[in-house]
Design a protein around this motif. Sequence first.
Motif, short mmCIF file in Angstrom:
data_model
loop_
_atom_site.label_atom_id
_atom_site.label_comp_id
_atom_site.label_asym_id
_atom_site.label_seq_id
_atom_site.Cartn_x
_atom_site.Cartn_y
_atom_site.Cartn_z
N LEU A 123 -6.15 0.88 -2.30
CA LEU A 123 -5.12 1.14 -1.29
C LEU A 123 -5.73 1.59 0.03
O LEU A 123 -6.71 2.33 0.06
N ALA B 180 2.86 1.64 -3.38
CA ALA B 180 1.92 1.99 -4.44
C ALA B 180 1.41 3.43 -4.28
O ALA B 180 1.25 4.16 -5.27
N GLU B 181 1.19 3.85 -3.02
CA GLU B 181 0.75 5.22 -2.78
C GLU B 181 1.83 6.22 -3.18
O GLU B 181 1.54 7.25 -3.80
N GLY C 61 -1.35 2.08 4.83
CA GLY C 61 -0.31 1.11 5.17
C GLY C 61 0.48 1.49 6.40
O GLY C 61 0.86 0.61 7.19
N GLU D 113 2.21 7.34 -6.78
CA GLU D 113 1.29 8.35 -7.33
C GLU D 113 2.06 9.43 -8.11
O GLU D 113 1.58 9.94 -9.12
N ASN E 120 -5.52 3.75 -6.51
CA ASN E 120 -5.84 4.24 -5.17
C ASN E 120 -7.13 3.62 -4.63
O ASN E 120 -7.31 3.52 -3.41
N PHE F 174 0.83 -1.21 0.00
CA PHE F 174 0.00 0.00 0.00
C PHE F 174 0.87 1.26 0.00
O PHE F 174 0.60 2.22 -0.73
N LYS G 26 -12.48 4.07 4.11
CA LYS G 26 -11.89 4.32 2.80
C LYS G 26 -12.80 5.17 1.93
O LYS G 26 -12.34 6.11 1.27
#
Length: 376
Positions: A49, A30-31, A52, A34, A46, A27, A254
């Motif tokens: 995600l 990957a964030e 994390g 961006e 996103n 997470f 989320k």
Amino acid sequence: MKNLLRIEINSNRIYGLDILRALAIIFVVAEHGEYLMPKARYKYINFFLFDGVNIFFVLSGFLIGGILIKILKENRLNSKLIINFWIKRWFRTFPNYFLILTILILLNVFFNDNFSLYDYKRYFLFSQNLFSAHPNFFPEAWSLSVEEWFYLLLPIVLFISIKVLKISIGNSILFSAFSIIISITLFRYFRYTTLTINEFWVWDITFRKQVFTRLDSLMYGVIGAYIYSRYIIFWNKYRIQFLALGLILYIFMKFNLFEFKSFGLFNCVFSFSLTSIATLFLLPYLSSVKKGKGVIFKLMTYTSLISYSMYLINLTIVQNWILGNIEWSILENFNRYVFLLTRYSIYWLLTVAISIIMHKYFEIPIMNLRDKIRIK
């Protein structure tokens, strides 16, 4: 090459917790990716995600809380016991952190004319974001400050509660955890009532990324460790129900299904608490998953093992210093989508490869050395 990147897996590892740790770093990386993608494309990533860093906090609190509970059960509490605990913790976290910090300092000394080491002295004491916004230099370090102050303060609070307040060992764990949770929550509320928060970046640096607004997240993990040690039957009996409840809370958080105001009381004060509770609810089930097999097992376990290194290098080292200094114009002019896909793929490949090497040839030798050191 195969042996260069091969890592031995300890058979005593708890696979469920490895899954949680692996997902947390996925997470995070990957964030941070961006910045390498157009917003129109990143929004689809996103969607999957979650927070994390908060997962890391609660998991760390659970594991460290369990270690402290075991130590206190088996030994008489004294200063040497606490010092030995600190030595083991700091041997786990300091070497990797100071290695990357040193590399970043050297890079800036040689390639940044405006760099002054004096301006960043607080990084050596993890005090760069105690009560203030974290500087842009080495931005990943904000959460490490929270972790290190947790390692420092929890044993001290336990010592005071047991030795001075004469609280029993078991109750001192709960007393310490709830004292810190209540104090930090009240501090966030004070911040909320005295500051005007109307933009995401202000909320981010004022509430999300400061030590004394986030220490409570780890304490929910400590409470989990206490329940696990004292009420294991209850912990296991309702693990499926807790897992479902935790996942539901994550989904509600989320997608803001509670429909709370973006920078209102909930998001500034209580959202961190609820996210931590959601993670806590996942632990009973995941801690019961002891073993795994197959490709997914190896992938998750490897990712868990190198997660600390991945966290330290993915943004500043890989993304800013390596990818940021590659001339991409030829590929970008040829085909923008090929350029974006190539750069994003290299970002992941470099992060994983460097982290494996760092874990195998630096982190593991340091950990082996740690096991030989003890204050007698």
